[in-house]
Design a protein around this motif. Structure first.
Motif, mmCIF file in Angstrom:
data_model
loop_
_atom_site.group_PDB
_atom_site.id
_atom_site.type_symbol
_atom_site.label_atom_id
_atom_site.label_comp_id
_atom_site.label_asym_id
_atom_site.label_seq_id
_atom_site.Cartn_x
_atom_site.Cartn_y
_atom_site.Cartn_z
ATOM 1 N N VAL A 266 0.843 -1.203 0.000
ATOM 2 C CA VAL A 266 0.000 0.000 0.000
ATOM 3 C C VAL A 266 0.877 1.252 0.000
ATOM 4 O O VAL A 266 0.591 2.224 -0.718
ATOM 5 N N CYS A 267 1.937 1.223 0.772
ATOM 6 C CA CYS A 267 2.850 2.374 0.816
ATOM 7 C C CYS A 267 3.510 2.610 -0.545
ATOM 8 O O CYS A 267 3.661 3.764 -0.985
ATOM 9 N N GLU A 268 3.888 1.528 -1.220
ATOM 10 C CA GLU A 268 4.510 1.666 -2.543
ATOM 11 C C GLU A 268 3.520 2.223 -3.558
ATOM 12 O O GLU A 268 3.875 3.066 -4.390
ATOM 13 N N ALA A 270 1.062 4.165 -2.836
ATOM 14 C CA ALA A 270 0.887 5.578 -2.471
ATOM 15 C C ALA A 270 2.046 6.430 -2.996
ATOM 16 O O ALA A 270 1.849 7.595 -3.379
ATOM 17 N N SER A 271 3.242 5.858 -3.035
ATOM 18 C CA SER A 271 4.396 6.620 -3.552
ATOM 19 C C SER A 271 4.338 6.747 -5.074
ATOM 20 O O SER A 271 4.793 7.748 -5.642
ATOM 21 N N ARG A 272 3.740 5.752 -5.741
ATOM 22 C CA ARG A 272 3.618 5.813 -7.206
ATOM 23 C C ARG A 272 2.486 6.724 -7.650
ATOM 24 O O ARG A 272 2.564 7.359 -8.714
ATOM 25 N N HIS A 273 1.412 6.772 -6.835
ATOM 26 C CA HIS A 273 0.225 7.575 -7.192
ATOM 27 C C HIS A 273 -0.161 8.442 -5.984
ATOM 28 O O HIS A 273 -1.221 8.235 -5.381
ATOM 29 N N PRO A 274 0.679 9.397 -5.638
ATOM 30 C CA PRO A 274 0.447 10.153 -4.388
ATOM 31 C C PRO A 274 -0.886 10.886 -4.338
ATOM 32 O O PRO A 274 -1.570 10.856 -3.311
ATOM 33 N N ASP A 275 -1.278 11.547 -5.419
ATOM 34 C CA ASP A 275 -2.526 12.322 -5.390
ATOM 35 C C ASP A 275 -3.749 11.403 -5.298
ATOM 36 O O ASP A 275 -4.656 11.637 -4.489
ATOM 37 N N ALA A 276 -3.762 10.366 -6.130
ATOM 38 C CA ALA A 276 -4.908 9.447 -6.138
ATOM 39 C C ALA A 276 -5.044 8.724 -4.794
ATOM 40 O O ALA A 276 -6.148 8.628 -4.228
ATOM 41 N N MET A 326 -6.670 0.057 -2.905
ATOM 42 C CA MET A 326 -5.329 -0.059 -2.315
ATOM 43 C C MET A 326 -4.604 -1.322 -2.762
ATOM 44 O O MET A 326 -3.411 -1.487 -2.491
ATOM 45 N N GLY A 327 -5.335 -2.233 -3.423
ATOM 46 C CA GLY A 327 -4.701 -3.430 -3.952
ATOM 47 C C GLY A 327 -4.516 -4.554 -2.958
ATOM 48 O O GLY A 327 -3.603 -5.376 -3.112
ATOM 49 N N ILE A 328 -5.388 -4.627 -1.936
ATOM 50 C CA ILE A 328 -5.178 -5.646 -0.899
ATOM 51 C C ILE A 328 -6.289 -6.695 -0.862
ATOM 52 O O ILE A 328 -6.368 -7.469 0.081
ATOM 53 N N SER A 329 -7.135 -6.718 -1.882
ATOM 54 C CA SER A 329 -8.147 -7.773 -1.914
ATOM 55 C C SER A 329 -7.492 -9.078 -2.366
ATOM 56 O O SER A 329 -6.277 -9.156 -2.578
ATOM 57 N N HIS A 330 -8.304 -10.124 -2.496
ATOM 58 C CA HIS A 330 -7.774 -11.450 -2.831
ATOM 59 C C HIS A 330 -8.933 -12.257 -3.404
ATOM 60 O O HIS A 330 -10.104 -11.965 -3.132
ATOM 61 N N ALA A 331 -8.619 -13.266 -4.196
ATOM 62 C CA ALA A 331 -9.677 -14.078 -4.810
ATOM 63 C C ALA A 331 -10.621 -14.667 -3.771
ATOM 64 O O ALA A 331 -11.841 -14.721 -3.983
ATOM 65 N N SER A 332 -10.074 -15.081 -2.619
ATOM 66 C CA SER A 332 -10.926 -15.661 -1.571
ATOM 67 C C SER A 332 -11.871 -14.609 -0.993
ATOM 68 O O SER A 332 -13.039 -14.910 -0.693
ATOM 69 N N ILE A 333 -11.386 -13.380 -0.855
ATOM 70 C CA ILE A 333 -12.221 -12.286 -0.350
ATOM 71 C C ILE A 333 -13.333 -11.983 -1.345
ATOM 72 O O ILE A 333 -14.507 -11.809 -0.970
#
Length: 400
Positions: A266-268, A270-276, A326-333
């Protein structure tokens, strides 16, 4: 004051002293991950508990000089350390009233104590919890012989605060046995501590959590100690009072995840897309703040309760969408989300994501038949389901 050796007058008195403590797990209702970036988060206790039972033993029981025994019922493992070895490794003193961190020298000494036991490779992750146990026991109670039995209703490593519940229940039992905290009543029933005593338990439990996790936020142990719901933002905790019962279906996907890697991801991003990502975190903060206000509203009739639950469901749905951003979902979720949506129920992940557990709001008017159907379908995917009430009691103690 901590109990001194001289205060115990007979072996029969020691033998009769038994303390049981139980502490709840927790869920994150809103704000996970974004809280690291300054947003508010809302966490709550659930009525799934870890219990620690402590019985002091007379000197000589369990060996000539006595021993400290630990029985982990759910793991099927038992451990024993001679008091003489504990004393040699960790010293004599016990200052229950003064919580302190475990020093590097103490950690090294504890590691040597653990090396004397053959922990199965598949359960080597228990080592951190065993280290926390030895530190808390020796620091609070000294090297006094005793037997501790631990059991839990919480799945391990699933994001429901199992390690915090372990540390809180253990600290509560040890501090009660050391007479450093007190409860009223005549024994035999679950009792509550006063605020100051809970503060002491919480501070000790936090030291145990630091051994297990390195740099914990303190949210998990605070919720497990005090119960109810809390709003957490930039290190400050605010207690929330839920005016109406809130029930959730928790689906444990049984998918393990690396919390540190997910946080770093998530931090990475945020560093790639700071405004979004800044906009995402700001939106999460708004969700958490609104949810905090809604849970404290009193709904007096079915119409008001339904309206309140619909707003909570919408906020959960929005929070889940932001967590997907944020990219933290998963197929099981996603499987849980699709399954519950078929029954017009709203779900969101709780905790780090990448697997772990998913929350589904159970409306007050939902029929038991529908709940059974959705539970059966979720379990057909290999998930474990728990129906819980949110925002209940924290640490409780029962003296035998």
């Amino acid at each position: 004051m901590a109990l001194d050796e001289g205060e115990v007058t007979s072996d029969s008195e020691i033998r009769s002293m038994e303390v049981r403590a139980r502490a709840p797990g927790k869920i994150i209702l809103a704000g996970e991950h974004a809280v690291v970036h300054g947003s508010a988060a809302v966490a709550a206790a659930i009525d799934l508990y870890t219990s620690s039972s402590l019985r002091l033993l007379p000197t000589g029981e369990g060996g000539a000089a006595g021993a400290v025994e630990l029985d982990l019922r759910d793991s099927g493992l038992a451990f024993s350390w001679p008091c003489s070895r504990l004393r040699e490794a960790l010293g004599e003193g016990c200052k229950a009233e003064a919580p302190r961190p475990c020093s590097p020298d103490e950690l090294a000494a504890i590691a040597k104590l653990l090396e004397e036991h053959e922990i199965p490779e598949a359960k080597i992750w228990l080592s951190a919890g065993l280290s926390a146990f030895l530190f808390l026991y020796a620091s609070i109670l000294g090297c006094r012989p005793g037997r501790v039995v631990v059991s839990s209703e919480l799945p391990m490593g699933a994001g429901l605060g199992s390690s915090a519940a372990f540390c809180v229940s253990m600290s509560g039992a040890l501090l009660t046995a050391a007479a450093a905290v007190s409860v009223g009543g005549s024994g035999g029933e679950w009792e509550l501590f006063g605020k100051d005593d809970l503060e002491l338990v919480n501070r000790w439990a936090f030291q145990g959590e630091k051994i297990i996790h390195g740099k914990p936020s303190g949210i998990d142990n605070a919720v497990s100690t005090f119960g109810s719901m809390i709003r957490f933002k930039k290190g400050e905790l605010t207690n929330l009072k839920s005016r109406n019962p809130v029930k959730m279906l928790i689906s444990d996907t049984r998918v393990g995840r690396n919390t540190k890697a997910l946080v770093a991801g998530v931090c990475e991003r945020a560093s790639r897309h700071p405004d979004a990502m800044s906009s995402v975190f700001h939106a999460v903060n708004s969700v958490s703040e609104e949810l905090s206000s809604i849970v404290e509203l009193a709904a007096e009739d079915e119409i008001a309760i339904t309206s309140k639950e619909e707003k909570l469901a919408e906020l959960m749905e929005m929070n889940q969408g932001l967590l997907q951003c944020m990219g933290i979902s998963h197929a099981s979720i996603e499987t849980v989300l699709r399954t519950t949506l078929k029954y017009s129920l709203v779900s969101k992940l709780t905790g780090a994501g990448g697997g772990g557990c998913v929350l589904t709001l159970i409306p007050t008017l939902l029929s038991n038949l529908v709940l059974e159907k959705v539970t059966t379908e979720l379990e057909s995917h290999g998930f474990r389901c728990f129906k819980v009430e949110v925002g209940g009691q924290g640490l409780q103690v029962c003296r035998g």
